[in-house]
Design a protein around this motif. Structure first.
Motif, PDB file in Angstrom:
ATOM      1  N   GLN A 227      41.805   7.198   5.932  1.00 41.11           N
ATOM      2  CA  GLN A 227      42.825   6.624   5.049  1.00 41.11           C
ATOM      3  C   GLN A 227      44.234   7.034   5.483  1.00 41.11           C
ATOM      4  O   GLN A 227      45.218   6.440   5.038  1.00 41.11           O
ATOM      5  CB  GLN A 227      42.609   7.089   3.608  1.00 41.11           C
ATOM      6  CG  GLN A 227      41.345   6.582   2.951  1.00 41.11           C
ATOM      7  CD  GLN A 227      41.188   7.163   1.567  1.00 41.11           C
ATOM      8  OE1 GLN A 227      40.507   8.146   1.345  1.00 41.11           O
ATOM      9  NE2 GLN A 227      41.853   6.546   0.598  1.00 41.11           N
ATOM     10  N   LEU A 228      44.328   8.066   6.328  1.00 43.67           N
ATOM     11  CA  LEU A 228      45.634   8.610   6.686  1.00 43.67           C
ATOM     12  C   LEU A 228      46.146   8.090   8.022  1.00 43.67           C
ATOM     13  O   LEU A 228      47.238   8.439   8.449  1.00 43.67           O
ATOM     14  CB  LEU A 228      45.563  10.144   6.749  1.00 43.67           C
ATOM     15  CG  LEU A 228      44.921  10.855   5.556  1.00 43.67           C
ATOM     16  CD1 LEU A 228      45.031  12.356   5.730  1.00 43.67           C
ATOM     17  CD2 LEU A 228      45.558  10.428   4.245  1.00 43.67           C
TER      18      LEU A 228
ATOM     19  N   THR B 212      53.646  10.354  -0.558  1.00 36.75           N
ATOM     20  CA  THR B 212      53.384   9.414  -1.654  1.00 36.75           C
ATOM     21  C   THR B 212      51.904   9.395  -2.008  1.00 36.75           C
ATOM     22  O   THR B 212      51.537   9.332  -3.191  1.00 36.75           O
ATOM     23  CB  THR B 212      53.842   8.001  -1.252  1.00 36.75           C
ATOM     24  OG1 THR B 212      55.236   8.034  -0.965  1.00 36.75           O
ATOM     25  CG2 THR B 212      53.573   6.995  -2.361  1.00 36.75           C
ATOM     26  N   LEU B 213      51.029   9.464  -0.980  1.00 35.39           N
ATOM     27  CA  LEU B 213      49.592   9.502  -1.235  1.00 35.39           C
ATOM     28  C   LEU B 213      49.221  10.712  -2.079  1.00 35.39           C
ATOM     29  O   LEU B 213      48.426  10.610  -3.028  1.00 35.39           O
ATOM     30  CB  LEU B 213      48.828   9.536   0.090  1.00 35.39           C
ATOM     31  CG  LEU B 213      47.311   9.768  -0.026  1.00 35.39           C
ATOM     32  CD1 LEU B 213      46.642   8.613  -0.760  1.00 35.39           C
ATOM     33  CD2 LEU B 213      46.691   9.976   1.355  1.00 35.39           C
TER      34      LEU B 213
ATOM     35  N   THR C 290      48.521  12.233  -9.548  1.00 37.03           N
ATOM     36  CA  THR C 290      48.707  11.469 -10.784  1.00 37.03           C
ATOM     37  C   THR C 290      47.367  10.986 -11.324  1.00 37.03           C
ATOM     38  O   THR C 290      47.086  11.082 -12.528  1.00 37.03           O
ATOM     39  CB  THR C 290      49.633  10.270 -10.540  1.00 37.03           C
ATOM     40  OG1 THR C 290      50.906  10.747 -10.094  1.00 37.03           O
ATOM     41  CG2 THR C 290      49.813   9.452 -11.808  1.00 37.03           C
ATOM     42  N   ASN C 291      46.527  10.470 -10.432  1.00 41.74           N
ATOM     43  CA  ASN C 291      45.198  10.004 -10.851  1.00 41.74           C
ATOM     44  C   ASN C 291      44.361  11.140 -11.420  1.00 41.74           C
ATOM     45  O   ASN C 291      43.662  10.985 -12.430  1.00 41.74           O
ATOM     46  CB  ASN C 291      44.472   9.361  -9.667  1.00 41.74           C
ATOM     47  CG  ASN C 291      45.096   8.053  -9.251  1.00 41.74           C
ATOM     48  OD1 ASN C 291      45.830   7.433 -10.014  1.00 41.74           O
ATOM     49  ND2 ASN C 291      44.824   7.620  -8.025  1.00 41.74           N
TER      50      ASN C 291
ATOM     51  N   GLN D  16      44.642  20.108  -7.801  1.00 38.43           N
ATOM     52  CA  GLN D  16      45.766  19.303  -7.353  1.00 38.43           C
ATOM     53  C   GLN D  16      45.882  19.439  -5.839  1.00 38.43           C
ATOM     54  O   GLN D  16      45.430  20.428  -5.242  1.00 38.43           O
ATOM     55  CB  GLN D  16      47.077  19.763  -8.001  1.00 38.43           C
ATOM     56  CG  GLN D  16      47.168  19.489  -9.504  1.00 38.43           C
ATOM     57  CD  GLN D  16      47.615  18.066  -9.796  1.00 38.43           C
ATOM     58  OE1 GLN D  16      48.796  17.760  -9.813  1.00 38.43           O
ATOM     59  NE2 GLN D  16      46.654  17.178 -10.047  1.00 38.43           N
ATOM     60  N   PHE D  17      46.494  18.443  -5.206  1.00 35.38           N
ATOM     61  CA  PHE D  17      46.710  18.472  -3.765  1.00 35.38           C
ATOM     62  C   PHE D  17      48.138  18.918  -3.454  1.00 35.38           C
ATOM     63  O   PHE D  17      49.059  18.681  -4.231  1.00 35.38           O
ATOM     64  CB  PHE D  17      46.476  17.086  -3.151  1.00 35.38           C
ATOM     65  CG  PHE D  17      45.027  16.708  -3.042  1.00 35.38           C
ATOM     66  CD1 PHE D  17      44.272  17.123  -1.954  1.00 35.38           C
ATOM     67  CD2 PHE D  17      44.414  15.951  -4.028  1.00 35.38           C
ATOM     68  CE1 PHE D  17      42.942  16.782  -1.851  1.00 35.38           C
ATOM     69  CE2 PHE D  17      43.085  15.595  -3.930  1.00 35.38           C
ATOM     70  CZ  PHE D  17      42.336  16.014  -2.831  1.00 35.38           C
ATOM     71  N   THR D  18      48.293  19.558  -2.306  1.00 34.30           N
ATOM     72  CA  THR D  18      49.620  19.872  -1.776  1.00 34.30           C
ATOM     73  C   THR D  18      49.685  19.360  -0.343  1.00 34.30           C
ATOM     74  O   THR D  18      48.673  19.310   0.362  1.00 34.30           O
ATOM     75  CB  THR D  18      49.905  21.384  -1.788  1.00 34.30           C
ATOM     76  OG1 THR D  18      48.914  22.059  -0.995  1.00 34.30           O
ATOM     77  CG2 THR D  18      49.885  21.924  -3.198  1.00 34.30           C
ATOM     78  N   TYR D  19      50.886  18.976   0.091  1.00 35.59           N
ATOM     79  CA  TYR D  19      51.047  18.435   1.439  1.00 35.59           C
ATOM     80  C   TYR D  19      52.196  19.118   2.151  1.00 35.59           C
ATOM     81  O   TYR D  19      53.280  19.284   1.600  1.00 35.59           O
ATOM     82  CB  TYR D  19      51.306  16.932   1.395  1.00 35.59           C
ATOM     83  CG  TYR D  19      51.720  16.353   2.725  1.00 35.59           C
ATOM     84  CD1 TYR D  19      50.843  16.375   3.804  1.00 35.59           C
ATOM     85  CD2 TYR D  19      52.992  15.828   2.913  1.00 35.59           C
ATOM     86  CE1 TYR D  19      51.228  15.877   5.036  1.00 35.59           C
ATOM     87  CE2 TYR D  19      53.378  15.315   4.145  1.00 35.59           C
ATOM     88  CZ  TYR D  19      52.487  15.339   5.203  1.00 35.59           C
ATOM     89  OH  TYR D  19      52.864  14.857   6.420  1.00 35.59           O
TER      90      TYR D  19
END
Length: 639
Positions: free
Chosen positions: A586-587, A597-598, A604-605, A624-627
């Motif tokens: 997907q990336l 943004t992803l 958010t979801n 939660q994800f971090t980037y």
């Protein structure tokens, strides 16, 4: 003059300065006098830390602390009239007050050049009057030189071992901010100070004992980090004045550092010992000074009960070297994890880096320990029995009355008392328990070490049997498996869990695979909950219904905040619920902005789904994800 009320999260200062009409006339109308300084100390605690934490070094300001602002000026296009240096404040236990540095040109008042522009505040705060701190002026450049363990001779030992007060006495704070703006009313400024030195933490975990009461008498003391450079400078960068230099190589002192051990309840029972101290920010290059090795070396003492006469003790001194380059970063904590096997005296060492000054206590789930690879088969491990098998005959679990315990004394009834898996042999015993129809329903199991299944990437000598039986509903895991933010490495053949029941939950488990995995690395079939898990690198799948993480997610199965970094799909067949997950394909070709943004979309979801009341009870933890640029988005427990 009106006294302004200062707003502060920590400490506040009300500072009145003598004023007269002549002084006021020299200042433009838009300028405003700074009556107060609010000083705060950075202390951000990571969300994934254990709730119980230990503040090391300075966690607050104390009587006698002195702040020296080497520069206060408007950040852009400063006017000379509004540039100040060597402004001192002292702390009296309730607030900060201006103090003279003994010169005749101390400014009686400090003004904002205006009430809106950001200003640059550069300074330092020394913890004790006996601290060595020298002002050095070269070519009109002012720098400040300090020395850790001032008064201790070169090759001597800095002793932090007595208590945390000795660490506090050495804990230098520095501040450099270009974005200080007036507080409400314009009369006060808030300035943030950060730890300048590096915190060093050494965790010693002793394993490989016979499981009896004498184990609890083991003690680890006298932890010494050897050959540390101890001279450093602040403010040498003429552009920003913010550089905290590693060491001063022209005048370097090499010293040993003896660390402090905080006595923690239950520490000896876990055979885990945690030591703390300070050192200078450095890399391997600075450890080569004066002919020293660039490798970081340490030594410590272990006291054991004598095998023949338990009333006597045997003492051994162990020395170790960290083979990889170890960094000590300003304001950060470097943790050296030492796993010492008592049986064969093998030592495994690794390093990780965290924030400071909140350092987790000896919560074993936070320690990065490593296990050796599998050297047993399923016939070599024992399952618990209902006929009173004693602890000495149990590979992992044993019975005592009506309760089942692990060899560490945990009953598995809560997350805090989860059955602990610390070796590949215990992982094999865990599989045998489930495959013997012990489902672990309402029980907790916790991975407490990184487990490596095979000796090498090509080894096939010991096959993983899988947890559960795909053809028997009575042989399925129904408990909670806490991955502990750890890895199962070199998995091959069977999935880790053949099937997860509808009461099962698996969290924070990471897997790498070699060879072929039949249906999915983590689970063949999932009817329960999987959260915050990941599969790293490519997985070769042999099943027709297969996915890197899970082969089949059934109608009752839930998978949230999981991801896969290799080629192919995260899940083979999905009839259940999947929220906030991603896979590497997907990336492809996404820009940094699109990746950011992803991550926002994923989070958010997840947040929306977690807050949905219909999902109450579906998950034990929220993620939660971090980037960060150049890396895959990573998952962590949500704050």
């Amino acid at each position: 003059m009106k006294l302004h009320k200062l707003l502060s999260l920590t400490v506040a200062l009300s500072l009145l300065v003598a004023c007269d009409t002549n002084d006021e006339a020299l200042v433009p109308d838009e300028a405003l006098q700074i009556n107060g300084i609010t000083a705060t100390l950075s202390s951000t605690q990571a969300a994934t830390r254990a709730e119980t934490s230990l503040g090391v070094g300075r966690t607050a300001f104390a009587d006698g602390d002195v702040i020296v602002f080497t520069t206060i000026k408007r950040t852009k296009y400063p006017l000379e009239n509004f540039t100040y240096g060597n402004i001192q404040y002292s702390y009296n236990g309730s607030g900060w007050a201006r103090s003279s540095n003994g010169t005749t040109n101390d400014p009686e008042k400090i003004y904002w050049s205006d009430v809106t522009s950001a200003h640059t505040f550069t300074g330092y705060c020394l913890p004790s009057s006996s601290y060595y701190w020298q002002t050095v002026t070269t070519d009109n450049i002012v720098t400040y030189k300090g020395e850790l363990g001032y008064g201790v001779d070169d090759k001597g030992t800095i002793d932090f071992s007595t208590d945390n007060e000795s660490i506090i006495a050495e804990d230098l704070l520095v501040s450099h901010s270009k974005n200080v703006k007036p507080e409400t009313g314009g009369a006060s400024a808030q300035v943030d100070f950060k730890h300048a030195l590096s915190n060093v933490c050494v965790v010693v975990n002793v394993t490989g004992f016979a499981t009896n009461s004498l184990d609890k008498k083991v003690d680890v003391t006298d932890m010494v980090i050897k050959n540390q450079p101890c001279v450093f400078t602040w403010g040498a960068d003429t552009t920003t004045l913010s550089t905290f230099n590693v060491t001063d190589t022209s005048n370097n002192k090499i010293k040993n550092i003896k660390l402090w051990r905080k006595s923690v309840s239950g520490e000896n029972e876990d055979k885990t010992f945690v030591f703390y101290g300070l050192t200078t920010p450095q890399n391997a290059d600075y450890r080569k000074i004066n002919g020293n090795s660039d490798k970081l070396s340490f030594k410590f003492t272990v006291t054991y009960p004598n095998a023949i006469d338990p009333t006597q003790t045997d003492t051994h001194t162990y020395q170790g070297t960290v083979s990889d380059e170890v960094l000590f970063n300003s304001g950060k904590c470097t943790t050296i994890n030492v796993s010492l096997n008592h049986k064969n005296e093998k030592m495994l060492v690794d390093v990780n880096y965290t924030d400071w000054n909140y350092v987790s206590t000896p919560d074993l789930g936070e320690l990065r320990k490593k296990s050796t690879y599998m050297t047993l088969t399923k016939d070599d491990v024992k399952i618990h029995s209902t006929d009173g098998v004693t602890i000495d005959n149990a590979t992992w679990l044993y019975t005592n009355g009506n309760e089942v315990y692990d060899v560490y004394g945990n009953d598995g009834n809560t997350a805090a008392t989860a059955y602990r898996i610390t070796s590949a042999a215990q992982m094999l015993a865990f599989a045998q328990e489930v495959n013997n129809a012990y489902t672990f329903k309402d029980k907790y199991v916790r991975l407490d070490a990184d487990i490596t299944m095979q000796k090498s990437a090509t080894a096939t000598g010991y096959s993983w049997i899988g947890i559960g039986d795909a053809n028997d509903d009575n042989k399925v895991f129904q408990g909670t498996f806490l991955g502990g933010d750890r890895y199962i490495n070199r998995l091959s053949g069977s999935p880790l869990f053949v099937n997860l029941g509808d009461s099962a939950c698996v969290e924070q488990l990471y897997i790498t695979a070699i060879g072929e995995v039949s249906t999915g690395a983590l689970a063949g079939t999932n009817a329960g909950i999987i959260g915050g898990c990941k599969v790293i690198d490519d997985v070769t799948l042999s099943g027709t219904t297969a996915g890197a993480l899970v082969g089949t997610n059934s109608s009752t199965g839930t998978i949230h905040a999981c991801y896969y970094t290799g080629e192919g799909n995260l899940i083979g067949t999905d009839s259940g619920t999947t929220k906030g997950c991603y896979q590497a394909n997907q990336l492809t070709s996404l820009t940094n902005s699109a990746l950011s943004t992803l991550v926002t979309t994923l989070n958010t979801n997840l947040t929306t789904w977690y807050s949905d009341t219909s999902n109450s009870g579906k998950f034990k933890s929220k993620f939660q994800f971090t980037y960060t640029i150049g890396n895959y988005p990573t998952v962590q427990v949500a704050p």
